[in-house]
Design a protein around this motif. Structure first.
Motif, PDB file in Angstrom:
ATOM      1  N   TYR A 160     -25.430  -9.731   7.959  1.00  0.00           N
ATOM      2  CA  TYR A 160     -24.897  -9.369   9.271  1.00  0.00           C
ATOM      3  C   TYR A 160     -23.386  -9.539   9.271  1.00  0.00           C
ATOM      4  CZ  TYR A 160     -29.783  -9.793  10.620  1.00  0.00           C
ATOM      5  OH  TYR A 160     -31.137  -9.640  10.696  1.00  0.00           O
ATOM      6  N   THR A 161     -22.710  -8.645  10.002  1.00  0.00           N
ATOM      7  CA  THR A 161     -21.254  -8.678  10.012  1.00  0.00           C
ATOM      8  C   THR A 161     -20.731  -8.054  11.302  1.00  0.00           C
ATOM      9  OG1 THR A 161     -19.282  -8.047   8.755  1.00  0.00           O
ATOM     10  CG2 THR A 161     -21.055  -6.427   8.851  1.00  0.00           C
ATOM     11  N   ASP A 162     -19.424  -8.049  11.439  1.00  0.00           N
ATOM     12  CA  ASP A 162     -18.729  -7.316  12.509  1.00  0.00           C
ATOM     13  C   ASP A 162     -19.266  -7.674  13.890  1.00  0.00           C
ATOM     14  OD1 ASP A 162     -16.834  -5.679  13.520  1.00  0.00           O
ATOM     15  OD2 ASP A 162     -17.816  -3.794  13.017  1.00  0.00           O
ATOM     16  N   LEU A 163     -19.248  -8.957  14.205  1.00  0.00           N
ATOM     17  CA  LEU A 163     -19.675  -9.415  15.521  1.00  0.00           C
ATOM     18  C   LEU A 163     -18.824  -8.777  16.613  1.00  0.00           C
ATOM     19  CD1 LEU A 163     -21.136 -11.360  17.492  1.00  0.00           C
ATOM     20  CD2 LEU A 163     -19.389 -13.072  16.887  1.00  0.00           C
ATOM     21  N   HIS A 164     -19.471  -8.237  17.622  1.00  0.00           N
ATOM     22  CA  HIS A 164     -18.762  -7.622  18.746  1.00  0.00           C
ATOM     23  C   HIS A 164     -19.078  -8.408  20.006  1.00  0.00           C
ATOM     24  CE1 HIS A 164     -17.811  -3.810  21.337  1.00  0.00           C
ATOM     25  NE2 HIS A 164     -16.986  -4.801  21.549  1.00  0.00           N
ATOM     26  N   ARG A 165     -18.199  -9.362  20.305  1.00  0.00           N
ATOM     27  CA  ARG A 165     -18.288 -10.101  21.553  1.00  0.00           C
ATOM     28  C   ARG A 165     -17.641  -9.265  22.644  1.00  0.00           C
ATOM     29  NH1 ARG A 165     -22.059 -14.012  21.125  1.00  0.00           N
ATOM     30  NH2 ARG A 165     -21.586 -15.538  19.491  1.00  0.00           N
ATOM     31  N   LYS A 166     -18.338  -9.051  23.719  1.00  0.00           N
ATOM     32  CA  LYS A 166     -17.832  -8.186  24.783  1.00  0.00           C
ATOM     33  C   LYS A 166     -17.426  -8.997  25.999  1.00  0.00           C
ATOM     34  CE  LYS A 166     -21.049  -4.789  22.970  1.00  0.00           C
ATOM     35  NZ  LYS A 166     -22.309  -4.044  23.176  1.00  0.00           N
ATOM     36  N   CYS A 167     -16.630  -8.390  26.831  1.00  0.00           N
ATOM     37  CA  CYS A 167     -16.191  -9.048  28.062  1.00  0.00           C
ATOM     38  C   CYS A 167     -17.153  -8.714  29.199  1.00  0.00           C
ATOM     39  CB  CYS A 167     -14.778  -8.590  28.414  1.00  0.00           C
ATOM     40  SG  CYS A 167     -14.614  -6.804  28.655  1.00  0.00           S
ATOM     41  N   GLU A 168     -16.971  -9.396  30.315  1.00  0.00           N
ATOM     42  CA  GLU A 168     -17.695  -9.014  31.521  1.00  0.00           C
ATOM     43  C   GLU A 168     -17.240  -7.601  31.905  1.00  0.00           C
ATOM     44  OE1 GLU A 168     -20.158 -11.165  32.828  1.00  0.00           O
ATOM     45  OE2 GLU A 168     -19.638 -11.929  30.835  1.00  0.00           O
ATOM     46  N   PHE A 169     -17.927  -6.991  32.844  1.00  0.00           N
ATOM     47  CA  PHE A 169     -17.609  -5.598  33.151  1.00  0.00           C
ATOM     48  C   PHE A 169     -16.133  -5.443  33.478  1.00  0.00           C
ATOM     49  CE2 PHE A 169     -17.091  -2.087  36.189  1.00  0.00           C
ATOM     50  CZ  PHE A 169     -17.391  -1.057  35.315  1.00  0.00           C
ATOM     51  N   ASN A 170     -15.504  -4.474  32.803  1.00  0.00           N
ATOM     52  CA  ASN A 170     -14.074  -4.227  32.940  1.00  0.00           C
ATOM     53  C   ASN A 170     -13.874  -2.736  33.164  1.00  0.00           C
ATOM     54  OD1 ASN A 170     -11.318  -3.558  32.232  1.00  0.00           O
ATOM     55  ND2 ASN A 170     -11.138  -5.604  31.347  1.00  0.00           N
ATOM     56  N   LEU A 171     -13.519  -2.365  34.388  1.00  0.00           N
ATOM     57  CA  LEU A 171     -13.396  -0.953  34.735  1.00  0.00           C
ATOM     58  C   LEU A 171     -12.295  -0.276  33.934  1.00  0.00           C
ATOM     59  CD1 LEU A 171     -14.244   1.438  36.493  1.00  0.00           C
ATOM     60  CD2 LEU A 171     -12.617   0.639  38.229  1.00  0.00           C
ATOM     61  N   LEU A 180     -11.196  -1.006  30.989  1.00  0.00           N
ATOM     62  CA  LEU A 180     -11.589  -0.851  29.591  1.00  0.00           C
ATOM     63  C   LEU A 180     -12.614   0.262  29.418  1.00  0.00           C
ATOM     64  CD1 LEU A 180     -11.324  -1.755  26.701  1.00  0.00           C
ATOM     65  CD2 LEU A 180     -12.991  -3.586  27.151  1.00  0.00           C
ATOM     66  N   ILE A 181     -13.590   0.351  30.316  1.00  0.00           N
ATOM     67  CA  ILE A 181     -14.623   1.380  30.154  1.00  0.00           C
ATOM     68  C   ILE A 181     -14.026   2.766  30.365  1.00  0.00           C
ATOM     69  CG2 ILE A 181     -15.478   1.564  32.539  1.00  0.00           C
ATOM     70  CD1 ILE A 181     -17.571   1.500  29.282  1.00  0.00           C
ATOM     71  N   LEU A 182     -12.870   2.839  31.051  1.00  0.00           N
ATOM     72  CA  LEU A 182     -12.196   4.128  31.226  1.00  0.00           C
ATOM     73  C   LEU A 182     -11.262   4.456  30.064  1.00  0.00           C
ATOM     74  CD1 LEU A 182     -11.391   4.181  35.053  1.00  0.00           C
ATOM     75  CD2 LEU A 182     -13.355   5.131  33.837  1.00  0.00           C
ATOM     76  N   SER A 183     -11.360   3.667  28.999  1.00  0.00           N
ATOM     77  CA  SER A 183     -10.598   3.994  27.793  1.00  0.00           C
ATOM     78  C   SER A 183     -11.435   3.885  26.533  1.00  0.00           C
ATOM     79  CB  SER A 183      -9.374   3.078  27.660  1.00  0.00           C
ATOM     80  OG  SER A 183      -9.761   1.725  27.554  1.00  0.00           O
ATOM     81  N   ASN A 184     -12.603   3.240  26.623  1.00  0.00           N
ATOM     82  CA  ASN A 184     -13.432   3.047  25.428  1.00  0.00           C
ATOM     83  C   ASN A 184     -14.838   2.639  25.854  1.00  0.00           C
ATOM     84  OD1 ASN A 184     -14.351   0.460  23.498  1.00  0.00           O
ATOM     85  ND2 ASN A 184     -13.864   2.341  22.390  1.00  0.00           N
ATOM     86  N   ASN A 185     -15.833   3.138  25.126  1.00  0.00           N
ATOM     87  CA  ASN A 185     -17.214   2.733  25.400  1.00  0.00           C
ATOM     88  C   ASN A 185     -17.486   1.389  24.736  1.00  0.00           C
ATOM     89  OD1 ASN A 185     -19.897   2.592  26.113  1.00  0.00           O
ATOM     90  ND2 ASN A 185     -20.591   3.974  24.486  1.00  0.00           N
ATOM     91  N   TYR A 186     -16.920   0.344  25.309  1.00  0.00           N
ATOM     92  CA  TYR A 186     -17.112  -0.983  24.728  1.00  0.00           C
ATOM     93  C   TYR A 186     -18.524  -1.517  24.979  1.00  0.00           C
ATOM     94  CZ  TYR A 186     -16.893  -3.358  29.279  1.00  0.00           C
ATOM     95  OH  TYR A 186     -17.161  -3.794  30.543  1.00  0.00           O
ATOM     96  N   ILE A 187     -19.253  -0.916  25.895  1.00  0.00           N
ATOM     97  CA  ILE A 187     -20.586  -1.409  26.256  1.00  0.00           C
ATOM     98  C   ILE A 187     -21.600  -1.105  25.150  1.00  0.00           C
ATOM     99  CG2 ILE A 187     -22.526  -0.997  27.840  1.00  0.00           C
ATOM    100  CD1 ILE A 187     -20.530  -0.985  30.119  1.00  0.00           C
ATOM    101  N   CYS A 188     -21.715   0.130  24.763  1.00  0.00           N
ATOM    102  CA  CYS A 188     -22.496   0.563  23.600  1.00  0.00           C
ATOM    103  C   CYS A 188     -23.922  -0.008  23.589  1.00  0.00           C
ATOM    104  CB  CYS A 188     -21.735   0.228  22.320  1.00  0.00           C
ATOM    105  SG  CYS A 188     -22.125   1.318  20.925  1.00  0.00           S
TER     106      CYS A 188
END
Length: 361
Positions: free
Chosen positions: A225-236, A238-246
């Motif tokens: 396993y690699t490339d851990l993606h820790r995400k933030c709480e909902f960020n309007l 950020l979501i309007l610049s990148n699909n960080y939710i995935c």
């Protein structure tokens, strides 16, 4: 007179012979040129594949130096989760669009769902493959396990990733509908934490419209396993610049069935879905309240498999997806009545919104 016509006949024959030889020569030259081009293209393709292989191997070696390690919950912990969540009423439908899935990947995906510590789920597999390979494997698993929570349908036509997934969404009967790629797999506590998040929000007086978790990648060739993606709480912003939710994402069923996925954004259909969920909520609640309905679960619940054909292993393998994402974001902005231009940023998968006229004026 006859001598004249005879001479003209022989002149015409000689001209045709010369012309024919010239045409043959031109044809052979063109064929040789085409063969050379084909050989050059094959050599170029071979070179690109070798460069990609070397880059992949370099990245693998670099990732091995990372300190991230995914630790699966112990059997004791999973059993405790199973007992704790036994009275939780929410059914999760996991929709998987399959297409000529490798047996190894398919079995591991199904097994990851069957191992969930939260028991109220259904797995909906919609198969758009031209062969019966997936069907045979699913039937074998059903026979071996007598599992009643797996539903399978072989689609008559391949409608693309969005259209195929919509068939599964239409079959789903759960309270929440989650999306899982056919070559990825879940952690055994994924649905437990999803259900707990719903319960927690319900106690606070709201019901989540969308749930999403952290994720990592699973390097298939190296089995780590690699490339851990820790995400933030909902960020309007950020979501309007990148699909960080995935991944891993679940949407409230009635909302999902009012939206479905849109085929014109294939490749970025999940980003388009998230944007439309946000738009739907924004019409009903203040922007400051969006985070009450778009809920982040700060745990790794999804393993995104890295292999040669996957976007996880090579982001350039699906460049069309980033273009589709740009168009989905532009559509969202237009729906909000914003006069904007959306463009790719210097980083693949990130977008820039230019407002017309500029908000700085």
């Amino acid at each position: 007179l006859s001598v004249y016509w005879i001479s003209q006949y022989f002149i015409q024959m000689i001209q045709e012979i010369i012309c024919g030889k010239m045409l043959k020569k031109d044809y052979e030259a063109a064929r040789e040129a085409a063969a050379r081009r084909e050989a050059e293209e094959k050599e170029e393709e071979k070179r690109r594949k070798e460069e990609a292989r070397l880059e992949r191997q370099r990245r693998i070696e670099e990732e091995k130096k990372e300190h991230y390690h995914y630790a699966e919950p112990s059997g004791i912990v999973l059993e405790a989760q199973r007992r704790e969540s036994a009275t939780c009423p929410y059914l999760f439908s996991i929709v998987v669009p399959a297409y000529e899935t490798k047996e190894e990947f398919l079995r591991e995906m199904i097994d990851s769902v069957r191992r969930q510590s939260y028991a109220k789920w259904e797995l909906v597999i919609v198969d758009a493959g031209s062969s019966d390979a997936v069907e045979r494997i699913v039937e074998q698993i059903l026979t071996e396990t007598e599992e009643t929570r797996i539903r399978y349908r072989h689609l008559r036509d391949n409608k693309g990733i969005a259209g195929n997934t919509n068939e599964g969404i239409g079959m789903a009967t759960g309270d929440y509908i989650a999306l899982l790629d056919h070559d990825d797999f879940l952690t055994p506590d994924a649905l437990y934490h999803m259900a707990q998040a719903v319960q927690d929000k319900k106690r606070q007086g709201t019901m989540p419209a969308l749930l999403y978790s952290d994720e990592d990648k699973y390097e298939n060739s190296g089995r780590y396993y690699t490339d851990l993606h820790r995400k933030c709480e909902f960020n309007l912003d950020l979501i309007l610049s990148n699909n960080y939710i995935c991944h891993f994402t679940a949407v409230e069923a009635n909302l999902m069935k009012s939206l479905y996925l849109r085929g014109k954004y294939d490749g970025a259909q999940d980003y388009d879905l998230v944007l439309r969920v946000v738009d739907s909520l924004w019409k009903r609640v203040p922007v400051s309240a969006l985070e009450n309905f778009v809920v982040h679960i700060p745990k790794v619940l999804y393993h995104w498999r890295v292999h040669e054909e996957s976007t996880a292993g090579n982001t350039a393998s699906k460049t069309y997806a980033y273009e589709a994402g740009k168009e989905a974001l532009a559509d969202f902005c237009a729906g909000r009545g914003w006069d904007v231009e959306v463009a790719h940023s210097l980083h693949l998968g990130f977008y820039e919104i230019s407002y017309q006229p500029s908000l700085m004026k």
